[in-house]
Design a protein around this motif. Structure first.
Motif, mmCIF file in Angstrom:
data_model
loop_
_atom_site.group_PDB
_atom_site.id
_atom_site.type_symbol
_atom_site.label_atom_id
_atom_site.label_comp_id
_atom_site.label_asym_id
_atom_site.label_seq_id
_atom_site.Cartn_x
_atom_site.Cartn_y
_atom_site.Cartn_z
ATOM 1 N N LYS A 218 3.184 9.145 -18.240
ATOM 2 C CA LYS A 218 3.151 8.720 -16.836
ATOM 3 C C LYS A 218 3.074 9.931 -15.911
ATOM 4 C CE LYS A 218 5.909 4.522 -17.645
ATOM 5 N NZ LYS A 218 4.995 3.510 -17.105
ATOM 6 N N PHE A 219 3.895 10.949 -16.212
ATOM 7 C CA PHE A 219 3.889 12.150 -15.383
ATOM 8 C C PHE A 219 2.526 12.835 -15.422
ATOM 9 C CE2 PHE A 219 4.237 16.796 -15.340
ATOM 10 C CZ PHE A 219 4.732 16.995 -14.058
ATOM 11 N N ASN A 220 1.987 13.002 -16.629
ATOM 12 C CA ASN A 220 0.689 13.674 -16.755
ATOM 13 C C ASN A 220 -0.418 12.904 -16.044
ATOM 14 O OD1 ASN A 220 1.740 15.798 -18.253
ATOM 15 N ND2 ASN A 220 1.362 14.783 -20.215
ATOM 16 N N SER A 221 -0.338 11.589 -16.080
ATOM 17 C CA SER A 221 -1.357 10.780 -15.418
ATOM 18 C C SER A 221 -1.326 10.997 -13.910
ATOM 19 C CB SER A 221 -1.150 9.303 -15.741
ATOM 20 O OG SER A 221 -2.049 8.495 -15.026
ATOM 21 N N LEU A 222 -0.138 10.978 -13.314
ATOM 22 C CA LEU A 222 -0.025 11.200 -11.870
ATOM 23 C C LEU A 222 -0.443 12.621 -11.498
ATOM 24 C CD1 LEU A 222 3.372 9.391 -11.183
ATOM 25 C CD2 LEU A 222 1.069 8.508 -10.811
ATOM 26 N N GLU A 223 -0.032 13.583 -12.299
ATOM 27 C CA GLU A 223 -0.395 14.971 -12.038
ATOM 28 C C GLU A 223 -1.915 15.162 -12.117
ATOM 29 O OE1 GLU A 223 0.192 19.142 -11.370
ATOM 30 O OE2 GLU A 223 1.399 17.354 -11.000
ATOM 31 N N ASN A 224 -2.523 14.575 -13.131
ATOM 32 C CA ASN A 224 -3.975 14.720 -13.293
ATOM 33 C C ASN A 224 -4.735 14.053 -12.154
ATOM 34 O OD1 ASN A 224 -3.694 16.171 -15.661
ATOM 35 N ND2 ASN A 224 -3.819 14.356 -16.974
ATOM 36 N N ARG A 225 -4.202 12.965 -11.629
ATOM 37 C CA ARG A 225 -4.853 12.319 -10.492
ATOM 38 C C ARG A 225 -4.943 13.270 -9.306
ATOM 39 N NH1 ARG A 225 -2.670 7.022 -8.206
ATOM 40 N NH2 ARG A 225 -4.479 7.397 -6.879
ATOM 41 N N ILE A 226 -3.827 13.919 -8.993
ATOM 42 C CA ILE A 226 -3.811 14.835 -7.850
ATOM 43 C C ILE A 226 -4.729 16.030 -8.107
ATOM 44 C CG2 ILE A 226 -2.346 16.291 -6.404
ATOM 45 C CD1 ILE A 226 -0.005 14.454 -7.053
ATOM 46 N N ARG A 227 -4.700 16.568 -9.323
ATOM 47 C CA ARG A 227 -5.519 17.735 -9.639
ATOM 48 C C ARG A 227 -7.010 17.397 -9.605
ATOM 49 N NH1 ARG A 227 -3.012 20.632 -14.868
ATOM 50 N NH2 ARG A 227 -4.740 22.038 -14.371
ATOM 51 N N ARG A 228 -7.394 16.237 -10.160
ATOM 52 C CA ARG A 228 -8.805 15.843 -10.123
ATOM 53 C C ARG A 228 -9.275 15.608 -8.690
ATOM 54 N NH1 ARG A 228 -7.574 12.767 -14.889
ATOM 55 N NH2 ARG A 228 -7.150 10.982 -13.557
ATOM 56 N N HIS A 229 -8.414 14.983 -7.905
ATOM 57 C CA HIS A 229 -8.757 14.728 -6.511
ATOM 58 C C HIS A 229 -8.959 16.041 -5.767
ATOM 59 C CE1 HIS A 229 -8.516 11.309 -3.486
ATOM 60 N NE2 HIS A 229 -8.731 12.366 -2.711
ATOM 61 N N ALA A 230 -8.051 16.999 -5.981
ATOM 62 C CA ALA A 230 -8.155 18.294 -5.310
ATOM 63 C C ALA A 230 -9.414 19.037 -5.746
ATOM 64 C CB ALA A 230 -6.908 19.127 -5.598
ATOM 65 N N ALA A 231 -9.717 19.003 -7.054
ATOM 66 C CA ALA A 231 -10.910 19.698 -7.558
ATOM 67 C C ALA A 231 -12.179 19.100 -6.967
ATOM 68 C CB ALA A 231 -10.934 19.625 -9.086
ATOM 69 N N ALA A 232 -12.225 17.776 -6.814
ATOM 70 C CA ALA A 232 -13.407 17.133 -6.246
ATOM 71 C C ALA A 232 -13.587 17.493 -4.777
ATOM 72 C CB ALA A 232 -13.298 15.618 -6.403
ATOM 73 N N LEU A 233 -12.479 17.603 -4.037
ATOM 74 C CA LEU A 233 -12.582 17.973 -2.622
ATOM 75 C C LEU A 233 -13.034 19.419 -2.463
ATOM 76 C CD1 LEU A 233 -9.389 16.215 -1.168
ATOM 77 C CD2 LEU A 233 -11.763 15.455 -1.019
ATOM 78 N N VAL A 234 -12.544 20.299 -3.320
ATOM 79 C CA VAL A 234 -12.975 21.698 -3.275
ATOM 80 C C VAL A 234 -14.461 21.798 -3.608
ATOM 81 C CG1 VAL A 234 -12.714 23.965 -4.347
ATOM 82 C CG2 VAL A 234 -10.685 22.622 -3.766
ATOM 83 N N ALA A 235 -14.913 21.018 -4.589
ATOM 84 C CA ALA A 235 -16.321 21.041 -4.972
ATOM 85 C C ALA A 235 -17.226 20.534 -3.853
ATOM 86 C CB ALA A 235 -16.537 20.213 -6.235
ATOM 87 N N SER A 236 -16.679 19.709 -2.957
ATOM 88 C CA SER A 236 -17.489 19.180 -1.853
ATOM 89 C C SER A 236 -17.566 20.132 -0.671
ATOM 90 C CB SER A 236 -16.915 17.835 -1.395
ATOM 91 O OG SER A 236 -15.645 18.026 -0.786
ATOM 92 N N GLY A 237 -16.874 21.286 -0.753
ATOM 93 C CA GLY A 237 -16.968 22.273 0.315
ATOM 94 C C GLY A 237 -15.696 22.498 1.091
ATOM 95 N N LEU A 238 -14.639 21.736 0.805
ATOM 96 C CA LEU A 238 -13.378 21.942 1.505
ATOM 97 C C LEU A 238 -12.638 23.142 0.917
ATOM 98 C CD1 LEU A 238 -12.180 18.232 1.837
ATOM 99 C CD2 LEU A 238 -13.196 19.661 3.609
ATOM 100 N N GLU A 239 -11.712 23.681 1.695
ATOM 101 C CA GLU A 239 -10.972 24.850 1.230
ATOM 102 C C GLU A 239 -9.988 24.463 0.131
ATOM 103 O OE1 GLU A 239 -7.612 26.057 3.970
ATOM 104 O OE2 GLU A 239 -8.871 24.907 5.367
ATOM 105 N N LYS A 240 -9.549 25.465 -0.606
ATOM 106 C CA LYS A 240 -8.627 25.227 -1.700
ATOM 107 C C LYS A 240 -7.269 24.782 -1.159
ATOM 108 C CE LYS A 240 -6.705 27.387 -5.838
ATOM 109 N NZ LYS A 240 -6.629 28.621 -6.661
ATOM 110 N N PRO A 241 -6.700 23.709 -1.698
ATOM 111 C CA PRO A 241 -5.417 23.219 -1.185
ATOM 112 C C PRO A 241 -4.267 24.172 -1.506
ATOM 113 C CG PRO A 241 -6.094 21.961 -3.108
ATOM 114 C CD PRO A 241 -7.247 22.843 -2.755
ATOM 115 N N VAL A 242 -3.256 24.159 -0.627
ATOM 116 C CA VAL A 242 -2.081 25.005 -0.797
ATOM 117 C C VAL A 242 -0.830 24.132 -0.803
ATOM 118 C CG1 VAL A 242 -3.211 26.981 0.278
ATOM 119 C CG2 VAL A 242 -1.899 25.378 1.691
ATOM 120 N N ASP A 243 0.307 24.762 -1.022
ATOM 121 C CA ASP A 243 1.594 24.069 -1.060
ATOM 122 C C ASP A 243 1.928 23.543 0.336
ATOM 123 O OD1 ASP A 243 4.136 23.156 -1.421
ATOM 124 O OD2 ASP A 243 4.982 25.058 -2.112
ATOM 125 N N PRO A 244 2.118 22.214 0.516
ATOM 126 C CA PRO A 244 2.395 21.675 1.858
ATOM 127 C C PRO A 244 3.814 21.945 2.337
ATOM 128 C CG PRO A 244 2.473 19.912 0.244
ATOM 129 C CD PRO A 244 2.035 21.150 -0.496
#
Length: 614
Positions: A218-244
């Motif tokens: 369960k933990f890995n699934s939630l973590e992978n969701r956030i990481r995949r989402h972040a990687a897709a946004l970076v690939a679309s031209g947005l800046e690399k996400p940082v610690d909020p």
């Protein structure tokens, strides 16, 4: 005769003190041609089966007793050994003429000698326009004057909602035309091009073990969701996400999951953003939404937030990126061996030039009303489909609804599998035999199906018969498939109702207030179903790799057909269009519900569809 009925009850140790009870018992004797002694004998069986208390026969018991009598009458017909009827030219002439109004057997199905037909059609079989009652198969039906509330409808099919309505979709005009040819067997079925199917998503294997997922998964699934989402946004031209959670006066961009800081429904004062373990160690920060002119959030949603965090305890949001960049060209990749097997099974001799045109009817269960298990709405739907002749009929569960009153209180004397095979599969087999090899049916299970596994993602129904597999295809839940190159996604979980109860939103005064469309768009933007699930079973089946042409999400909410615009294609100015469909429920209470008839012609803008009330 009422005195005789009362006397028979007293002989068996029961008392009848209400005139209404005697009147109903008299009606039962007349309708079912029972002697008072036979009626009392049936009451004794019903009394013992239901474990009733007291010796007085009460009016409150009559509804259950009526259902018991109906089941007895049907079982009596079942015990009669049926033989195939050889039709002659005399039979055809008789059916084609309107002189015989007392016909009780259908000529649609091809006569066979299948001895496994254990059940007969229920009393409420599909009535035709000339007043005769016909069934979709070569089965005997019971003649009775009892009318259920479902049969007492004024209008059989009424268009409730339509998009891009064409003259051909006018139900009243078509029914008028069809009524002229209702008894013309030769004109009833026209040759159509067979619909070719290709399954794109693989679900759990049939007979799999479930409820073995671990906290780590369960933990890995939630973590992978956030990481995949972040990687897709970076690939679309947005800046690399940082610690909020880092305090900074400068504008930052972060990706995380929406959470609620307390029990109860999410609100603007309780919303949190939880970062990934990689970026922030899984810590969360409060979100301030005052600067946002519009938003739509729900717990579990993965979003990108642009803003600043001067104190380190509150992220003041100035922009929200709530969708993953779309890719309409990337299909879900299956292992080569698996994909080849799928193509051979569902696309024999399929031409590579199949046009993107499809006619289909979509209906979601329950398929029977709450006052009986006669499946009258399903019979009406198949009768409608036999007249309209769509290339594809898509039925989504529940088929044997675990929420049905009779099933919940254990008032049935058949197994769930028996009900599913007899009441559902055999009717569908009769329909496909009548329609010919061009017609196809798709079945998708639901977690409310009493005859199937209670787990999500859910394996497909296990149908052994090769005859059924030829035209009846079973998909996993959720499912993704191609039909004539039209990509269709479906999920029988009530995702829309779940999102509706959890979502908070702010809409500008000049903005569109299409709430149903917004909820359906969430599924595409997140590209994943966020519901309670078993992550040890086929987690890849929960991913929506690209936007389908048609997205089917049955729900208890109001039925609709909407064209959604989901983001923009990279390198193109046009938006991705998707037809979102909520067919509603085919049966609602003791009456009929709704289903959807849709014709797709190359793209969403050229499609026309209707929500039809039955």
């Amino acid at each position: 005769m009422e005195d005789e009925i009362k006397s028979e009850f007293e002989k068996s140790g029961f008392s009848v003190n209400e005139e209404e009870v005697l009147k109903k018992c008299l009606t039962f004797c007349i309708n079912y041609k029972l002697k008072p002694s036979d009626l009392v004998s049936s009451w004794e069986v019903h009394y013992l089966n239901r474990q009733l208390s007291g010796s007085e026969v009460q009016n409150a018991h009559m509804d259950g007793f009526l259902l018991h009598l109906q089941n007895e009458q049907r079982d009596a017909v079942i015990k009669e050994e049926s033989y195939p009827h050889v039709y002659s030219s005399t039979d055809i002439d008789m059916i084609l003429s309107d002189e015989h109004e007392d016909i009780r057997e259908d000529i649609i199905g091809t006569p066979t000698d299948r001895q496994e037909r254990l059940r007969a059609e229920p009393p409420a079989s599909t009535p035709t326009t000339n007043g005769t009652r016909l069934s979709l198969g070569n089965q005997k039906i019971l003649s009775t004057d009892i009318m259920t509330p479902f049969e007492q409808r004024t209008n059989k099919f009424v268009v409730q909602v339509a998009i891009k309505k064409s003259p051909e979709t006018d139900i009243d005009e078509r029914d008028h035309e069809l009524s002229n040819h209702e008894d013309d067997v030769i004109k009833r079925v026209q040759s159509k091009e067979r619909c070719y199917l290709k399954v794109l998503s693989s679900g759990p294997e049939r007979g799999c073990r479930f409820m073995y997922d671990r906290i780590e998964e369960k933990f890995n699934s939630l973590e992978n969701r956030i990481r995949r989402h972040a990687a897709a946004l970076v690939a679309s031209g947005l800046e690399k996400p940082v610690d909020p959670t880092i305090a900074s006066e400068e504008t930052l961009f972060s990706v995380g999951m929406v959470c609620c800081d307390a029990e109860g429904r999410l609100n603007e004062n309780s919303i949190l953003l939880q970062g990934s373990a990689e970026q922030s160690g899984g810590q969360n920060v409060r979100l301030d939404l005052q600067k946002l002119t519009q938003f739509s959030f729900f717990p579990g949603q993965v979003v990108g937030i642009e803003g600043h965090n001067p104190s380190g305890h509150c992220l003041i949001a100035s922009k929200v990126v709530d969708s993953i960049p779309l890719s309409v060209s990337s299909d879900l990749e299956l292992p080569p061996s698996k994909k080849q097997a799928v193509d051979q099974e569902f696309q024999p001799n399929a031409p590579s030039t199949t046009s993107e045109e499809l006619s289909l009817i979509v209906a979601a269960g329950p398929f029977t009303t709450t006052d009986n298990l006669l499946f009258q709405p399903l019979i009406e739907l198949l009768a409608y489909a036999s007249r309209k002749q769509p290339q594809l009929v898509m039925l989504l569960g529940p088929f044997v609804d675990s929420e049905h009153p009779d099933i919940k209180r254990g008032a049935i004397d058949r197994s769930f599998d028996d009900i599913f095979h007899v009441e559902i599969l055999r009717r569908l087999q009769d329909y496909t035999e009548y329609m010919g090899s061009a017609s196809r049916v798709i079945l998708v299970p639901s977690i409310r199906d009493a005859s199937h596994d209670f787990v999500f993602p859910q394996p497909a129904f296990d149908i052994d018969s090769s005859e059924l597999q030829h035209q009846i295809t079973c998909l996993a839940n959720p499912g993704l498939f191609d039909a004539n190159k039209v990509k269709i996604g479906c999920c029988t979980l009530d995702v829309l109702k779940h999102l509706s109860s959890e979502e908070i939103s702010r809409i500008p005064t000049d903005g569109t207030r299409d709430r149903m469309g917004r909820l359906a768009t969430h599924v595409l933007k997140q590209r994943r179903h966020d519901v309670p699930l078993d992550l040890s079973l086929s987690p890849e089946s929960l991913q929506i790799t690209s936007v389908p042409d048609i997205l089917i999400l049955p729900s208890d909410l109001a039925p609709f057909v909407k064209i959604l615009s989901v983001g923009e294609i990279s390198g193109a100015e046009e938006q991705v269009k998707c037809i979102s469909v909520n067919p509603g429920r085919l049966a609602k209470g003791v009456g009929g519900g709704t289903f959807v008839e849709l014709n797709y012609h190359g793209n969403a803008e050229r499609a026309n569809a209707s929500v039809i009330r039955i």
